[in-house]
Design a protein around this motif. Sequence first.
Motif, PDB file in Angstrom:
ATOM      1  N   LEU A  36       3.729 157.418  13.067  1.00  0.00           N
ATOM      2  CA  LEU A  36       5.030 156.805  13.336  1.00  0.00           C
ATOM      3  C   LEU A  36       6.139 157.388  12.431  1.00  0.00           C
ATOM      4  O   LEU A  36       7.264 157.641  12.868  1.00  0.00           O
ATOM      5  CB  LEU A  36       4.949 155.298  13.167  1.00  0.00           C
ATOM      6  N   TYR A  37       5.777 157.573  11.179  1.00  0.00           N
ATOM      7  CA  TYR A  37       6.743 158.166  10.238  1.00  0.00           C
ATOM      8  C   TYR A  37       7.158 159.567  10.694  1.00  0.00           C
ATOM      9  O   TYR A  37       8.355 159.919  10.710  1.00  0.00           O
ATOM     10  CB  TYR A  37       6.147 158.206   8.841  1.00  0.00           C
TER      11      TYR A  37
ATOM     12  N   LEU B 129       7.011 160.790  13.694  1.00  0.00           N
ATOM     13  CA  LEU B 129       7.788 160.723  14.914  1.00  0.00           C
ATOM     14  C   LEU B 129       9.233 160.342  14.641  1.00  0.00           C
ATOM     15  O   LEU B 129      10.183 160.956  15.165  1.00  0.00           O
ATOM     16  CB  LEU B 129       7.146 159.713  15.863  1.00  0.00           C
ATOM     17  N   VAL B 130       9.412 159.337  13.786  1.00  0.00           N
ATOM     18  CA  VAL B 130      10.768 158.862  13.505  1.00  0.00           C
ATOM     19  C   VAL B 130      11.591 159.944  12.819  1.00  0.00           C
ATOM     20  O   VAL B 130      12.734 160.234  13.204  1.00  0.00           O
ATOM     21  CB  VAL B 130      10.718 157.574  12.676  1.00  0.00           C
ATOM     22  N   VAL B 131      10.989 160.563  11.751  1.00  0.00           N
ATOM     23  CA  VAL B 131      11.779 161.576  11.032  1.00  0.00           C
ATOM     24  C   VAL B 131      12.014 162.796  11.896  1.00  0.00           C
ATOM     25  O   VAL B 131      13.061 163.468  11.799  1.00  0.00           O
ATOM     26  CB  VAL B 131      11.090 161.958   9.707  1.00  0.00           C
ATOM     27  N   SER B 132      11.056 163.111  12.801  1.00  0.00           N
ATOM     28  CA  SER B 132      11.276 164.255  13.691  1.00  0.00           C
ATOM     29  C   SER B 132      12.455 163.988  14.628  1.00  0.00           C
ATOM     30  O   SER B 132      13.314 164.855  14.853  1.00  0.00           O
ATOM     31  CB  SER B 132      10.010 164.539  14.502  1.00  0.00           C
ATOM     32  N   VAL B 133      12.457 162.774  15.177  1.00  0.00           N
ATOM     33  CA  VAL B 133      13.564 162.420  16.058  1.00  0.00           C
ATOM     34  C   VAL B 133      14.889 162.440  15.293  1.00  0.00           C
ATOM     35  O   VAL B 133      15.915 162.952  15.778  1.00  0.00           O
ATOM     36  CB  VAL B 133      13.308 161.050  16.712  1.00  0.00           C
ATOM     37  N   ILE B 134      14.851 161.873  14.071  1.00  0.00           N
ATOM     38  CA  ILE B 134      16.089 161.828  13.273  1.00  0.00           C
ATOM     39  C   ILE B 134      16.576 163.250  12.951  1.00  0.00           C
ATOM     40  O   ILE B 134      17.763 163.582  13.110  1.00  0.00           O
ATOM     41  CB  ILE B 134      15.854 161.026  11.988  1.00  0.00           C
TER      42      ILE B 134
ATOM     43  N   PHE C 132      13.009 157.826   3.899  1.00  0.00           N
ATOM     44  CA  PHE C 132      13.838 157.986   5.096  1.00  0.00           C
ATOM     45  C   PHE C 132      15.264 158.437   4.739  1.00  0.00           C
ATOM     46  O   PHE C 132      15.791 159.407   5.333  1.00  0.00           O
ATOM     47  CB  PHE C 132      13.872 156.684   5.901  1.00  0.00           C
TER      48      PHE C 132
ATOM     49  N   ALA D  89      10.651 165.767   4.514  1.00  0.00           N
ATOM     50  CA  ALA D  89       9.822 164.833   5.282  1.00  0.00           C
ATOM     51  C   ALA D  89       8.327 165.109   5.044  1.00  0.00           C
ATOM     52  O   ALA D  89       7.519 164.172   4.900  1.00  0.00           O
ATOM     53  CB  ALA D  89      10.154 164.960   6.767  1.00  0.00           C
TER      54      ALA D  89
ATOM     55  N   VAL E  37      17.000 162.032   5.821  1.00  0.00           N
ATOM     56  CA  VAL E  37      18.257 162.057   6.580  1.00  0.00           C
ATOM     57  C   VAL E  37      19.327 162.847   5.831  1.00  0.00           C
ATOM     58  O   VAL E  37      20.013 163.720   6.379  1.00  0.00           O
ATOM     59  CB  VAL E  37      18.723 160.625   6.878  1.00  0.00           C
TER      60      VAL E  37
END
Length: 468
Positions: A117-118, A120-125, A68, A87, A72
Amino acid sequence: MASPPTVSEATLASRTGTMLASLLTAAGPYRHPRFAIPVGIAAFLVAFLARSAIDPYLPPGIPFLTFFPAVVLSAYLCGIYAGIVCATLSGVAAWYCFIPPHNAFAPNGSVALALALYALVVSVIILLIHLMQGAVADLIRAEAVGKSLLTQRSRLVSELERETERRLMHERLVDQSMLLDLALKAAEAGTWHYSVASGRVLMSAETVRLHGLGNGEMEVDAEREWGPLVHPDDAVRTLADLERAVATRGTFVSDFRIPLPTGETRWVSCIGRAEVGAEGEVEWVVGLTLDVTSRKLAELRIEHLARHDPLTGLGNRMQFEDRVRQEMGLVRRGGPPFALLCLDLDRFKIVNDTLGHAVGDGVLRVVADRLRSVVRVEDTVARLGGDEFVIIQTRALRPDDPDLLAGHLTRAVEAPMIVDGHPVEIGVSIGIALAPPDCEDPDTVYRMADRALYQAKAEGRGTHRWAT
């Protein structure tokens, strides 16, 4: 003690905003697209090695611990493409190496959920980072445009102020020039510029007119062409005054006469100032030319009145005393002697009492003309007041010279005359004194001649007597 300088809240907010914008945009050279894949791979490798190193110490269930931050940082530092590369590689590596069963791609529901979930989170980030940096970049560009506009506005305002100042200064110069022209015209003054290098004088139209040369500007040589225009008695002195002003870097003031072709003589006053050039040498003498003929004539009239009798035009007591002192000085230095003759008219009181003072004044004027016609040019005739006259006979070398002159004067005054239609007969009594060589007081000689005059009157009038 002096208090430390404070920073205003606006300045502090501006500095904080600038620092935050720099951190959020991270607009460095590695945001270029060609660095996206290498940076994403490098970030993945660092995160993978770190995850592998701490894997023995970690409890199960946190396969994306170091990936993560890598995603980022890579997205923040090098853009969206670097974040996607990091990612993708991180998700594959976590699925294969850190999600049980290890070292295998096990397609089961829990693995799919973790990867989803991973992702989705990294895409949003990544998307948030991208949007945030884009918005901040837009704000920075807008701020840059605003600053540019403010700079242009300030420059335009400054140029407008300078242009306004120049226009106002130009208007003031125009007003001053108009006032100067009006002053020069009112004073009938002209201007001139003398070039020290060439020796030539540029004269304005008014200066040319004052010299009687025409009505337009003219340039002449100061010594060869301008000098002959000045009265011979004034030319050398005036040119010397001009050269003195150049030598002393001072002012030039000179009054001189200009004989005009009409036969008239004009008095001119020149006032100038030496102008020093860039090399420290006098380059120009600039000044004004004024017509002072009226003033000079008035001064000459005042001077004439101060030394002459207004009724007869003869010298007055002041001129008489000055001439006596001059002659006495010559005598003391071994010069020729001089005689002083005091004259008093006989029967003049009867003329005033019977015919009036107007006729009496006419008689005095006629007598003055007759006395002038008898004496020599170098002699002096003066009226002291009333009907009393004095004559200074210079160079009385022979003893009988004063007697001969007294005889001529007596016959001239006794000649019949008609004044305002009235026949008048008068005579004259004369007292004569010869100035002694050691005499230093003019009154002494005058008293001697005056006593001789009273002796002549007492002995019958119409005659002359010597002082004893």
